[in-house]
Design an enzyme around this catalytic site. Sequence first.
Site, mmCIF file in Angstrom:
data_model
loop_
_atom_site.group_PDB
_atom_site.id
_atom_site.type_symbol
_atom_site.label_atom_id
_atom_site.label_comp_id
_atom_site.label_asym_id
_atom_site.label_seq_id
_atom_site.Cartn_x
_atom_site.Cartn_y
_atom_site.Cartn_z
ATOM 1 N N SER A 21 0.833 -1.212 0.000
ATOM 2 C CA SER A 21 0.000 0.000 0.000
ATOM 3 C C SER A 21 0.864 1.257 0.000
ATOM 4 O O SER A 21 0.590 2.226 -0.715
ATOM 5 C CB SER A 21 -0.891 0.014 1.240
ATOM 6 N N GLY A 28 -5.793 -4.057 -7.874
ATOM 7 C CA GLY A 28 -6.997 -3.285 -7.558
ATOM 8 C C GLY A 28 -6.655 -1.937 -6.951
ATOM 9 O O GLY A 28 -7.315 -0.927 -7.226
ATOM 10 N N ARG A 80 -13.359 -7.285 -10.946
ATOM 11 C CA ARG A 80 -13.566 -6.679 -9.623
ATOM 12 C C ARG A 80 -14.431 -5.417 -9.699
ATOM 13 O O ARG A 80 -14.403 -4.691 -10.694
ATOM 14 C CB ARG A 80 -12.204 -6.412 -8.981
ATOM 15 N N ASP A 136 -6.473 -8.244 4.601
ATOM 16 C CA ASP A 136 -5.680 -9.026 3.641
ATOM 17 C C ASP A 136 -5.087 -10.288 4.257
ATOM 18 O O ASP A 136 -4.486 -11.093 3.552
ATOM 19 C CB ASP A 136 -4.545 -8.168 3.079
ATOM 20 N N LYS A 190 -12.045 -9.877 -3.435
ATOM 21 C CA LYS A 190 -10.608 -9.599 -3.518
ATOM 22 C C LYS A 190 -10.053 -10.249 -4.795
ATOM 23 O O LYS A 190 -10.818 -10.539 -5.709
ATOM 24 C CB LYS A 190 -9.907 -10.118 -2.256
ATOM 25 N N ARG A 198 -12.097 -15.023 -1.647
ATOM 26 C CA ARG A 198 -11.173 -15.663 -0.695
ATOM 27 C C ARG A 198 -11.875 -16.582 0.301
ATOM 28 O O ARG A 198 -11.253 -17.482 0.852
ATOM 29 C CB ARG A 198 -10.362 -14.591 0.039
ATOM 30 N N ARG A 232 -2.293 -14.428 -2.182
ATOM 31 C CA ARG A 232 -2.366 -14.712 -0.742
ATOM 32 C C ARG A 232 -2.903 -16.120 -0.458
ATOM 33 O O ARG A 232 -2.574 -16.723 0.555
ATOM 34 C CB ARG A 232 -3.187 -13.640 -0.029
HETATM 35 C C1 S3P Z 1 -5.581 -1.447 0.143
HETATM 36 C C2 S3P Z 1 -6.799 -1.533 0.732
HETATM 37 C C3 S3P Z 1 -7.519 -2.796 0.935
HETATM 38 C C4 S3P Z 1 -6.602 -4.001 0.796
HETATM 39 C C5 S3P Z 1 -5.711 -3.882 -0.416
HETATM 40 C C6 S3P Z 1 -4.845 -2.644 -0.313
HETATM 41 C C7 S3P Z 1 -4.955 -0.130 -0.026
HETATM 42 O O1 S3P Z 1 -8.537 -2.921 -0.020
HETATM 43 O O2 S3P Z 1 -7.351 -5.180 0.714
HETATM 44 O O3 S3P Z 1 -4.857 -5.011 -0.524
HETATM 45 O O4 S3P Z 1 -3.743 -0.083 -0.317
HETATM 46 O O5 S3P Z 1 -5.651 0.874 0.134
HETATM 47 P P1 S3P Z 1 -10.037 -2.334 0.241
HETATM 48 O O6 S3P Z 1 -9.937 -0.881 0.311
HETATM 49 O O7 S3P Z 1 -10.824 -2.805 -0.939
HETATM 50 O O8 S3P Z 1 -10.454 -2.983 1.506
#
Ligand code: S3P
Length: 747
Positions: free
Chosen positions: A334, A406, A434, A627, A654, A658, A699
């Site tokens: 992130s 994503g 997605r 995650d 995801k 999952r 994952r």
């Molecule tokens: C993330 C937010 C999460 C997480 C993803 C990374 C981010 O997703 O699952 O791996 O970097 O902001 P969501 O915002 O869909 O929960």
Amino acid sequence: MSTVAYVPNPAPLGRLVVIGLGLIGGSFAKGIRAQGLFREVVGVDLDPASRQLAVEQGVADRCEEDLATACVGADVIQLAVPILAMERVLSVLATLDLGNAVITDVGSAKGAIVAAAVRVFGAVPARFVPGHPIAGSEKSGVEAARIELFRRHKVILTPLATTDVAALALVDRLWRALGADVEHMDVEHHDQVLAATSHLPHLLAFNIVDSLAKRDENLDIFRYAAGGFRDFTRIAGSDPTMWHDIFLANREAVLRVLDTYRYDLDALRAAVDAGDGRELLGVFTRARVAREHFDKILARRAYVDTMHSENDMIFNAQPGGTLSGRVRVPGDKSISHRSIMLGSLAEGTTEVSGFLEGEDALATLQAFRDMGVVIEGPLHGRVTIHGVGMNGLKAPPGPLYLGNSGTSMRLLSGLLAAQAFDTELTGDASLSKRPMNRVAVPLREMGAVIETGADGRPPLKIKGAQRLKGMHYDMPVASAQVKSSLLLAGLYADGQTSVTEPAPTRDHTERMLRGFGYPVTTEGNTARLTGGHHLKGGAIEVPADISSAAFFLVAASIAEGSELVLEHVGINPTRTGVIDILQLMGADLTLQNQREVGGEPVADIRVRSAPLKGIDIPEALVPLAIDEFPVLFVAAACAQGRTVLTGAEELRVKESDRIQSMADGLKVLGVHAEATPDGIVIEGGKMGGGEVDSHGDHRIAMAFSVASLRASAPIRIHDCANVATSFPNFLELAKRVGLRVSHEAVS
Ligand code: S3P
């Protein structure tokens, strides 16, 4: 359901005539003859030695000098003479009664051959199928002919609207019989593509060697010419007559690419002249990445070979093992994404260390390169971003391809909604499924113009030059991606943008914005900013990703006798749900050496194995461990008693579903695991081995690797290539600390 029809082996055709017994014509004749597709293969060549060799070497059954003797009564006539000789051969053929014979050719420029056919016949005959095999070798002549020459190489057929369908199908079938990968293209497109990918590089190679060779000091130049010169000019050793023909035949397309190239070369000259280092770095870094990408494509042989992308990467995890040692897992995904985004929009240079060199973060990096940002690296986790300022991005040359990521797509959609240019965001098969309406809908409320694919899925088409207005948004789902997307749009919006989340989610965007000097306030569950400020570049140290560390937190907890230290792990309180959940289950985790690095809290985490017990996971912890559930389910499977997860329907959207992927895999291993709409119920107990499917989800693949520590038999995990999206050196680190997982040879 589709059924496969039984197609009997067709009876051999009568006669194939190959005119021109060089490397290409000879290899075609020899290959087809070896397949027994015709009762007779006849060669034609002006050179008596070639005719004799062709028969001696099994290239043809017989050879003729005279076209009429060979061609009258033939079923297929392949023209493999030099391009500029085609018209002469065609004009002889035009005088013969060829009945229904199919004519085809192998010339490397199609427009010229089609034009020659029009001059000779008045119109291109319906049974003439222009073609071009992209294959060759530095050897020439019939003696170099090889049955295998076209195997796994592309052959481009360029039929016209008037081309006879059966004739096209027949030529297609012949090339496929030789193992070629046949594609159809229109004539002009073919000539333009080949002008750029083959003709221009040959022209430059001939040109540079000649230009240097004719200088007085040439001896010195060649004496000191090193590998670079040799690599760049290898193709200047190609057949001059053949290339002379090609440039005369494909003149217009070559001129077009040459003009574009001259323009770019002039720009580079101007940059050297002006001492414009940033421009030079921009060209070189973009070129290097493009070249590496091209190498990867070549390694998978995609350029000369279709199919192999569906290769299954299998992890083979042998049962048992104990973990020990100290490891630092790769950088936080992130934070890595956000460092590129904000570094690009900042004024000045941003130096990132600890950057995650995984495919997801690299997709973001490439997207910003495509929008004109000069980015050096990554090299050993170091990246230097030459920020362009809030309004300095440029329109990318095409759609931004974001792979599996994503986070890239959702965060970029907010940021791009406010740019002056249009963009299109695309991704791989998983990302394309997605949901994107969660960002598209509120962004539209701010004034963005975004078109999604069916059901709100990618691709996203974002219209630029929109004036955004700040707004307040109450998020229906707890999602840091949605929150971040809106805040990034808010940087450009008039007035204030605020987002309230139903439960706290990761706050890296807010923290990093502040780190870049952008005012953001957080009050309770609401983050707020006002558009129009600036970002100031600086240094970012990315901590190790707790989501990657989680695999080892669970691994060392469940493998008896383990003691492991995970170094420099980010322990931002919006990410530590995994620690809380494991501690509730009885895990022995200690945070050591807690400190703050670049606005993010960091610690070394010591894990010792401990008996775990099943729990009801508090719903408040779900967004804080979102995650980490795949591997937490493995912990639950090894715990005593029942673990119940609720309030986690987000897991279904995801990189894979999952909940289902894990429930299915755990059942294969003999674990009682029942998926529910918003979670799962797992009964801890004994675990066996078996074949599980990660569904391309990094994952899931890593979670089942960890499960092997307590399995009684090997676990084979399918579809693991995407581990590289977040944890490229997983296997190496896993092995180093005591897991027995390795990558199996590709099927
Ligand atoms: C993330 C937010 C999460 C997480 C993803 C990374 C981010 O997703 O699952 O791996 O970097 O902001 P969501 O915002 O869909 O929960």
